[in-house]
Motif scaffolding. Structure first.
Motif, mmCIF file in Angstrom:
data_model
loop_
_atom_site.group_PDB
_atom_site.id
_atom_site.type_symbol
_atom_site.label_atom_id
_atom_site.label_comp_id
_atom_site.label_asym_id
_atom_site.label_seq_id
_atom_site.Cartn_x
_atom_site.Cartn_y
_atom_site.Cartn_z
ATOM 1 N N PRO A 1 -71.393 42.674 5.829
ATOM 2 C CA PRO A 1 -72.156 42.021 6.903
ATOM 3 C C PRO A 1 -71.862 40.522 6.935
ATOM 4 O O PRO A 1 -71.415 39.933 5.943
ATOM 5 N N ASP A 2 -72.141 39.909 8.086
ATOM 6 C CA ASP A 2 -71.860 38.481 8.253
ATOM 7 C C ASP A 2 -72.565 37.615 7.225
ATOM 8 O O ASP A 2 -72.051 36.562 6.837
ATOM 9 N N VAL A 3 -73.753 38.042 6.773
ATOM 10 C CA VAL A 3 -74.488 37.213 5.823
ATOM 11 C C VAL A 3 -73.750 37.085 4.492
ATOM 12 O O VAL A 3 -74.028 36.166 3.715
ATOM 13 N N GLN A 4 -72.802 37.978 4.217
ATOM 14 C CA GLN A 4 -72.009 37.871 2.990
ATOM 15 C C GLN A 4 -70.707 37.113 3.201
ATOM 16 O O GLN A 4 -70.082 36.680 2.232
ATOM 17 N N THR A 5 -70.283 36.923 4.447
ATOM 18 C CA THR A 5 -68.984 36.280 4.711
ATOM 19 C C THR A 5 -69.097 34.937 5.424
ATOM 20 O O THR A 5 -68.101 34.218 5.510
ATOM 21 N N ARG A 6 -70.270 34.573 5.932
ATOM 22 C CA ARG A 6 -70.454 33.279 6.591
ATOM 23 C C ARG A 6 -71.150 32.336 5.621
ATOM 24 O O ARG A 6 -72.224 32.652 5.100
ATOM 25 N N VAL A 7 -70.553 31.166 5.388
ATOM 26 C CA VAL A 7 -71.033 30.263 4.334
ATOM 27 C C VAL A 7 -71.216 28.853 4.869
ATOM 28 O O VAL A 7 -70.588 28.453 5.858
ATOM 29 N N PRO A 8 -72.078 28.062 4.224
ATOM 30 C CA PRO A 8 -72.234 26.660 4.619
ATOM 31 C C PRO A 8 -71.093 25.791 4.086
ATOM 32 O O PRO A 8 -70.501 26.086 3.042
ATOM 33 N N MET A 9 -70.820 24.730 4.807
ATOM 34 C CA MET A 9 -69.820 23.746 4.383
ATOM 35 C C MET A 9 -70.207 22.403 4.984
ATOM 36 O O MET A 9 -70.643 22.330 6.133
ATOM 37 N N MET A 10 -70.082 21.347 4.201
ATOM 38 C CA MET A 10 -70.391 20.011 4.715
ATOM 39 C C MET A 10 -69.573 18.963 3.978
ATOM 40 O O MET A 10 -69.064 19.195 2.883
ATOM 41 N N MET A 11 -69.439 17.792 4.622
ATOM 42 C CA MET A 11 -68.724 16.652 4.041
ATOM 43 C C MET A 11 -69.593 15.404 4.103
ATOM 44 O O MET A 11 -70.444 15.269 4.990
ATOM 45 N N TRP A 12 -69.352 14.525 3.157
ATOM 46 C CA TRP A 12 -69.915 13.176 3.202
ATOM 47 C C TRP A 12 -68.804 12.213 2.835
ATOM 48 O O TRP A 12 -68.008 12.466 1.914
ATOM 49 N N LEU A 13 -68.728 11.090 3.557
ATOM 50 C CA LEU A 13 -67.678 10.092 3.325
ATOM 51 C C LEU A 13 -68.325 8.749 3.015
ATOM 52 O O LEU A 13 -69.280 8.330 3.689
ATOM 53 N N SER A 14 -67.827 8.086 2.004
ATOM 54 C CA SER A 14 -68.314 6.739 1.724
ATOM 55 C C SER A 14 -67.874 5.794 2.839
ATOM 56 O O SER A 14 -66.979 6.114 3.630
ATOM 57 N N ALA A 15 -68.496 4.618 2.883
ATOM 58 C CA ALA A 15 -68.217 3.685 3.980
ATOM 59 C C ALA A 15 -66.750 3.287 4.028
ATOM 60 O O ALA A 15 -66.167 3.097 5.107
ATOM 61 N N GLY A 16 -66.104 3.166 2.850
ATOM 62 C CA GLY A 16 -64.714 2.715 2.835
ATOM 63 C C GLY A 16 -63.690 3.833 2.938
ATOM 64 O O GLY A 16 -62.502 3.572 3.129
ATOM 65 N N LEU A 17 -64.130 5.079 2.837
ATOM 66 C CA LEU A 17 -63.176 6.190 2.813
ATOM 67 C C LEU A 17 -62.404 6.348 4.117
ATOM 68 O O LEU A 17 -61.170 6.520 4.089
ATOM 69 N N PRO A 18 -63.039 6.303 5.309
ATOM 70 C CA PRO A 18 -62.262 6.465 6.546
ATOM 71 C C PRO A 18 -61.123 5.463 6.666
ATOM 72 O O PRO A 18 -60.003 5.814 7.069
ATOM 73 N N ARG A 19 -61.383 4.208 6.313
ATOM 74 C CA ARG A 19 -60.309 3.209 6.377
ATOM 75 C C ARG A 19 -59.243 3.481 5.327
ATOM 76 O O ARG A 19 -58.045 3.340 5.576
ATOM 77 N N ALA A 20 -59.668 3.938 4.143
ATOM 78 C CA ALA A 20 -58.712 4.158 3.054
ATOM 79 C C ALA A 20 -57.725 5.280 3.365
ATOM 80 O O ALA A 20 -56.560 5.220 2.963
ATOM 81 N N VAL A 21 -58.181 6.307 4.079
ATOM 82 C CA VAL A 21 -57.293 7.447 4.353
ATOM 83 C C VAL A 21 -56.919 7.549 5.825
ATOM 84 O O VAL A 21 -56.256 8.506 6.231
ATOM 85 N N GLY A 22 -57.342 6.559 6.629
ATOM 86 C CA GLY A 22 -56.995 6.577 8.041
ATOM 87 C C GLY A 22 -57.677 7.687 8.796
ATOM 88 O O GLY A 22 -57.032 8.492 9.483
ATOM 89 N N LEU A 23 -59.006 7.768 8.714
ATOM 90 C CA LEU A 23 -59.744 8.897 9.277
ATOM 91 C C LEU A 23 -60.791 8.410 10.269
ATOM 92 O O LEU A 23 -61.524 7.464 10.000
ATOM 93 N N ASP A 24 -60.869 9.081 11.414
ATOM 94 C CA ASP A 24 -61.895 8.808 12.418
ATOM 95 C C ASP A 24 -63.065 9.749 12.157
ATOM 96 O O ASP A 24 -62.999 10.942 12.462
ATOM 97 N N ALA A 25 -64.141 9.231 11.580
ATOM 98 C CA ALA A 25 -65.272 10.071 11.181
ATOM 99 C C ALA A 25 -65.956 10.709 12.386
ATOM 100 O O ALA A 25 -66.425 11.854 12.308
ATOM 101 N N ALA A 26 -66.039 9.984 13.496
ATOM 102 C CA ALA A 26 -66.667 10.542 14.697
ATOM 103 C C ALA A 26 -65.870 11.744 15.217
ATOM 104 O O ALA A 26 -66.442 12.742 15.659
#
Length: 562
Positions: free
Chosen positions: A492-517
């Motif tokens: 069933p979907d409840v066994q195969t659908r999982v949560p996922m999330m990210m958090w980035l420090s203030a300097g991380l987007p600039r350090a890796v060239g990432l647009d957080a928005a």
């Protein structure tokens, strides 16, 4: 003097042990055991096979009789090569107990004993096993194990000359084979249709499922032990931008345990099970598919370059992982475990266990709360700040590992009441089970928020990113299913659908060239465990031919690093 006469007292004859024994040949024992299991241990198999048939119809009874004959013949043919007069009683005694336990857990949790589930069983540690055993197992042991064992203990195996014994064995095996074939032909059309539409039904035939799955797992492990893991990513290096960074970068991957998307507050669950994360600038991926329905499958799969989309278990288990590729590129890799190990993902690399660290107030009865994963993290970040470089830290949580959800969180998180506080989930109402499960998610939310706080406190010296993803989901009584591990095709979907999330420090987007928005917008689209390998390489700045930008969740949101 008169001679005294001696009275003759009739001697009591000793009990004849032969009166309390049953003489039987090896083949008679095997046939009796096979018939017993076909009738007593296959209620689930027969129930699934007959569920769409009218029970009052004579054809249904004939079909059921044919299935019982097939089961009995199959078990005899599987056991005959292993049994002789020396081994038959120990073999049957072992299988009697194993079958009783298997039937209990199959009926209690709705599981299928396929090779993947059997690998989980064989690698379950003592603490996990202790939680699974409860008093409700005793009736099964009494009916399916104790009584047959008592009967078996009274059997005297008849000794035959080896030529006669061999002839009888071959003759019986031929008769069993003929009966199997003839019976199969008589029901071939409906049975073949049933098996085509329900391929996993065979893993309900007990104890054949145990014998087959143990053999399959043992053979796979023997093949794996005979050859070293295949090296991958031999060309891996840190890219020019990563190598030129003046500030250290730390990527923390948190692999959750048994958290399902359906109960994840950030993804719209009616209850707020993630209140602390909801107050943080996290990027939540609401539609994520897992590689498998158990840790043994999902963990190696999510750290492989090709996961569920082109699933090859032997290749995944026989190859190095994301961690080895990152380490080869010069990333400092460390795995910290609060579960049952890394399943080969971290073999040969730096790792430790929370239970070995034994942080104060965290561990009891062989289990530690997940806050122990954060032990020494402040010191680790301070050391990282002292020198430029790239680090990958993987934290493997105990999370919502069942069935004892109530043991996964401290008393302060008993928010949803009444919560099930019994290792046997069937002794609780479904709502009590859900309450305990949701309390464990509240604690996971707290651990992740505490981790973010530590990374945030070091953000003036260290650029960091946190990625959390669960390995698989969980059934909480829906359709009378509990726990996880269903064959992926019918899970069933409840066994195969999982949560996922990210958090980035203030300097991380600039350090890796990432647009957080941009990444926030990408999070609204479907994702999968297959993305983890390539997303991690992208965040770490590792270059290798294994990297596929299309499977990097951040690739469409990259800008040139400052």
């Amino acid at each position: 003097m008169h001679r005294m006469s001696r009275q003759t007292v009739p001697a009591t004859s000793p009990p004849n042990p032969e009166r309390f024994t049953i003489a039987a040949s090896v083949d008679q024992l095997l046939l009796a055991a096979s018939l017993f299991w076909a009738l007593a241990a296959n209620r689930l198999f027969l129930g699934q096979a007959l569920k769409d048939r009218a029970l009052a119809a004579p054809q249904t009874w004939a079909y059921a009789l044919a299935l019982i004959v097939l089961l009995a013949c199959l078990h005899y043919l599987m056991l005959a090569p292993l049994a002789n007069r020396f081994t038959v009683k120990p073999l049957l005694a072992l299988l009697v107990v194993v079958t009783a336990v298997a039937v209990h857990f199959m009926q209690a949790f709705g599981i299928y004993l396929d090779p993947t589930m059997m690998r989980n069983v064989l690698r379950t540690d003592v603490g996990e096993a202790r939680e699974l055993f409860s008093w409700t197992l005793l009736p099964n042991l009494l009916v399916y194990a104790v009584m047959p064992l008592l009967l078996l203990s009274r059997v005297r195996v008849v000794q035959r000359p080896w030529l006669r014994a061999t002839a009888v064995r071959l003759g019986t095996a031929l008769l069993a084979s003929a009966a199997f074939v003839c019976t199969l032909l008589s029901v071939f059309q409906p049975l073949s249709s049933l098996m085509r539409n329900n391929k996993d039904l065979r893993y309900l035939a007990t104890p054949a499922n145990v014998l087959w799955s143990v053999g399959a797992v043992s053979a796979a492990q023997a093949r794996g032990a005979a050859q070293p893991r295949q090296a991958i990513g031999l060309d891996a290096t840190l890219g020019a931008a990563a190598a030129a960074r003046s500030r250290p970068l730390v990527l923390v991957l948190v692999v959750g345990e048994t958290a399902r998307a359906a109960n994840w507050g950030l993804s719209g669950y009616a209850r707020q099970t993630t209140p602390e994360l909801a107050r943080l600038p996290v990027i939540n991926f609401a539609a994520v598919n897992a590689c498998g329905t158990n840790t043994e499958t999902s963990l190696p799969c999510m750290f492989a370059p090709v996961g569920r989309r082109d699933y090859d278990e032997s290749r995944i288990r026989g190859s190095e992982s994301l961690l080895h590729v990152a380490s080869r590129a010069g990333v400092a890799v460390h795995w910290r475990d609060n579960q049952s190990g890394c399943k080969g993902v971290c073999d040969g690399l730096s790792h430790d266990e929370v239970v070995s660290l034994n942080p104060a107030g965290i561990c009891a009865d062989g289990h530690c709360l997940d806050e122990g994963l954060l032990s020494g993290l402040d010191e680790r970040l301070a050391a990282a700040a002292a020198r430029p470089g790239t680090q990958l830290l993987v934290l493997h949580t105990l999370g919502n590992h069942g069935p004892s959800y109530f043991r996964r969180y401290p008393a302060a998180f008993k928010r949803f009441q009444p919560a099930c506080e019994n290792d046997d989930l069937q002794q609780c109402s479904q709502q009590e089970v859900v309450n305990a499960y949701d309390n464990a998610l509240l604690y996971t939310d707290h651990v992740l928020a505490s981790l973010v706080a530590k990374l945030q406190a070091a953000s003036d010296r260290v650029d960091s990113a946190l990625v959390y993803v669960s390995d698989h989901g969980e059934s909480l009584g829906e359709n009378n299913l509990y726990l996880h591990g269903m064959p992926f095709a019918i899970a069933p979907d409840v066994q195969t659908r999982v949560p996922m999330m990210m958090w980035l420090s203030a300097g991380l987007p600039r350090a890796v060239g990432l647009d957080a928005a941009c990444l926030q917008r990408r999070a609204a689209q479907p994702a999968a465990h297959d993305h983890l390998f390539h997303t991690a390489l992208g965040l770490l700045g590792v270059h290798t031919a294994l990297y596929e930008p299309a499977w990097d969740l951040t690739s469409g949101c990259r800008t040139d690093p400052a």
